[in-house]
Design a protein around this motif. Sequence first.
Motif, short mmCIF file in Angstrom:
data_model
loop_
_atom_site.label_atom_id
_atom_site.label_comp_id
_atom_site.label_asym_id
_atom_site.label_seq_id
_atom_site.Cartn_x
_atom_site.Cartn_y
_atom_site.Cartn_z
N LEU A 209 1.02 -0.81 0.49
CA LEU A 209 -0.09 0.26 0.22
C LEU A 209 1.03 0.95 -0.59
CD1 LEU A 209 -2.86 1.03 0.58
CD2 LEU A 209 -2.63 1.27 2.95
N GLY A 210 1.07 2.50 -1.52
CA GLY A 210 1.65 3.45 -1.23
C GLY A 210 0.64 4.21 -0.52
N ASP A 211 1.17 5.31 -0.44
CA ASP A 211 -0.11 6.82 0.10
C ASP A 211 0.35 8.01 -0.68
OD1 ASP A 211 2.98 7.93 0.08
OD2 ASP A 211 3.09 8.55 2.66
N GLY A 212 0.45 8.05 -1.98
CA GLY A 212 0.81 8.92 -2.96
C GLY A 212 1.71 9.74 -3.14
N THR A 213 2.91 9.95 -1.24
CA THR A 213 3.87 10.85 -2.38
C THR A 213 5.06 9.77 -1.98
OG1 THR A 213 4.28 10.66 0.41
CG2 THR A 213 2.46 12.39 -0.27
N GLY A 214 5.16 8.43 -2.47
CA GLY A 214 6.43 7.84 -2.78
C GLY A 214 6.71 6.86 -1.50
N GLU A 215 5.60 6.94 -0.41
CA GLU A 215 6.30 6.42 1.11
C GLU A 215 5.21 5.16 0.51
OE1 GLU A 215 8.93 6.96 3.36
OE2 GLU A 215 9.30 8.45 1.95
N THR A 216 5.95 3.96 1.69
CA THR A 216 5.16 2.36 1.24
C THR A 216 4.46 2.64 3.20
OG1 THR A 216 6.89 1.74 -0.38
CG2 THR A 216 5.58 -0.05 1.40
N ILE A 217 2.68 2.20 3.12
CA ILE A 217 2.49 2.50 4.28
C ILE A 217 3.16 0.68 4.56
CG2 ILE A 217 -0.36 1.79 5.69
CD1 ILE A 217 0.88 4.72 4.99
N GLY A 218 2.44 -0.07 4.08
CA GLY A 218 3.10 -1.09 4.36
C GLY A 218 2.99 -2.41 3.00
N ALA A 219 4.08 -3.25 3.04
CA ALA A 219 3.85 -4.86 2.09
C ALA A 219 4.54 -6.03 3.10
CB ALA A 219 5.17 -4.13 1.52
N VAL A 220 4.01 -6.96 2.61
CA VAL A 220 3.88 -8.36 2.83
C VAL A 220 4.31 -9.24 1.67
CG1 VAL A 220 3.17 -9.81 3.94
CG2 VAL A 220 2.63 -8.07 4.33
N CYS A 287 -4.66 -11.68 -0.44
CA CYS A 287 -4.84 -10.54 0.62
C CYS A 287 -5.60 -10.22 1.85
CB CYS A 287 -5.68 -8.80 -0.12
SG CYS A 287 -7.33 -8.62 -0.10
N PHE A 288 -6.10 -11.11 2.18
CA PHE A 288 -6.18 -11.61 3.44
C PHE A 288 -5.24 -12.34 4.52
CE2 PHE A 288 -8.43 -14.70 6.99
CZ PHE A 288 -9.17 -13.99 7.20
N LEU A 289 -4.18 -12.67 3.66
CA LEU A 289 -2.39 -13.03 4.53
C LEU A 289 -2.39 -11.85 5.14
CD1 LEU A 289 -0.72 -15.21 4.70
CD2 LEU A 289 0.27 -14.31 2.36
N ALA A 290 -2.47 -10.44 4.58
CA ALA A 290 -1.79 -9.74 5.15
C ALA A 290 -2.46 -9.17 6.47
CB ALA A 290 -1.86 -8.30 4.06
N PRO A 291 -3.41 -9.11 7.11
CA PRO A 291 -4.36 -9.34 8.29
C PRO A 291 -3.36 -10.11 8.95
CG PRO A 291 -6.11 -8.80 6.85
CD PRO A 291 -4.68 -8.97 6.03
N GLY A 292 -3.31 -10.74 8.59
CA GLY A 292 -3.51 -12.70 8.88
C GLY A 292 -1.62 -11.93 9.55
N ALA A 293 -1.24 -11.83 8.34
CA ALA A 293 0.20 -11.69 9.48
C ALA A 293 0.05 -9.85 9.97
CB ALA A 293 1.46 -12.01 7.74
N GLY A 294 -0.46 -9.58 10.31
CA GLY A 294 0.05 -8.50 11.01
C GLY A 294 -0.10 -6.71 10.50
N GLN A 295 -0.51 -7.42 9.15
CA GLN A 295 -0.96 -5.27 8.73
C GLN A 295 -2.23 -5.54 7.64
OE1 GLN A 295 2.61 -4.91 5.77
NE2 GLN A 295 3.90 -5.38 7.35
N ASN A 296 -3.29 -4.79 8.46
CA ASN A 296 -4.08 -4.96 7.74
C ASN A 296 -4.10 -3.93 6.86
OD1 ASN A 296 -7.21 -5.26 7.24
ND2 ASN A 296 -7.72 -6.31 9.53
N LEU A 297 -4.55 -4.11 5.83
CA LEU A 297 -3.90 -3.41 4.87
C LEU A 297 -4.81 -2.68 3.77
CD1 LEU A 297 -0.92 -4.20 2.62
CD2 LEU A 297 -0.32 -2.97 4.34
N PRO A 298 -6.63 -2.92 3.97
CA PRO A 298 -7.96 -2.58 3.28
C PRO A 298 -8.25 -2.19 4.72
CG PRO A 298 -7.51 -5.34 3.11
CD PRO A 298 -5.93 -5.09 3.69
N GLU A 299 -7.87 -2.05 5.63
CA GLU A 299 -8.44 -0.66 6.51
C GLU A 299 -7.32 0.16 7.22
OE1 GLU A 299 -8.93 -0.81 11.58
OE2 GLU A 299 -7.39 -2.15 10.90
N ALA A 300 -6.31 -0.04 6.36
CA ALA A 300 -5.75 1.16 6.54
C ALA A 300 -5.72 2.04 5.29
CB ALA A 300 -3.85 0.72 6.29
#
Length: 355
Positions: A209-220, A287-300
């Motif tokens: 998940l990217g924030d639009g400025t070039g920063e990464t919010i999360g990656a699994v 993508c459900f693996l991401a919250p399972g691994a500790g990064q809920n990217l859809p919620e973010a």
Amino acid sequence: MKEICIAVTGINATENPGPGCGIIRSLRYSHDFKGRIVGLAYDAMDPGNFLRDHVDASYLIPYPSQGLEILLSSIKEIHRNDPIDVLIPSLDAELLNFIKIQDELARLGIHTFLPKEEGFKIRAKNSLADFCKENAIHVPVTHCINSLEDIYHLNMNYPLYIKGLFYDAYMVNSYIEASNAFGLLCARWGLPLLVQEYIRGEEFDIVALGDGTGETIGAVPMKKMSLTDKKKAWAGITVDNPALIEMTKKIIKALKWKGPLEVEIMADIESQKYYLIEINPRFPAWCFLAPGAGQNLPEALVKMALGKDVASFEEYQIGKLFVRYSCEVLADLKDIEQLVVKGKLVHKEPKGKKE
């Protein structure tokens, strides 16, 4: 998170599932989520329509080929009856349309979190090689073709891949197999198609998940452990591989990517080089693996769409496994009738409406 309504597309949970049901499961997985989820489907028989524990209602929307005006009109009508706070498109073929109408959706009070049109086009399969060259990223040799003769004249070594511009890919071992794949893909998706060099090695996918400025919010990142006949992941496991995270962050920074993406990478078994295969502009079906691994990217994503500050995820659980399964969903004939005749199926009425 206050009670809100989120609309999600891509609820076609078939043998080659869309990402919608995975996104919805991720949102329901959050302890903070309180609200309503509606599915936006293209077909009355999409299984997600009937998953009452996933969606409170589902609505049919027009196919992307029908254009922006009809799409916007459909969303407006749904929004009048079932007010939407956040809309998450999740299919490649529809995303450009939603990018183009996102300002009009915002005026209706419908929030999105989508990339810019320029970045969306730069990462497209037929432009990927140029992007990789500019950013010093390894990429398989890829050619755009418009006829069967083009494959012959390229004189590439087999095996190789024949790909549709949006979906589907076939690994072929001869010109005869390439001819068959060309016919199938051309009939399904039209021209142009892509011919891509085959890289022998291990395949990895990263949901980010990217924030639009070039920063990464999360990656699994995960390694594919079992594949379908279409080379889609049926099982995968999160891995500890900083090189995959580094390449993903490099891509997000170069594109200033806003929203979710899936990065497909192949590690060459001989050279140990990492090759970028595709950048998909949405959450993957797994993508459900991401919250399972500790990064809920859809919620973010939902929080960011609503203008909230979200801290970047710093870690994820290594060795978290997913295995996909098939399951029958029961429905009544009247449910199909509601979708076909009225274009909607409401399991639970929105607040303020009588059941």
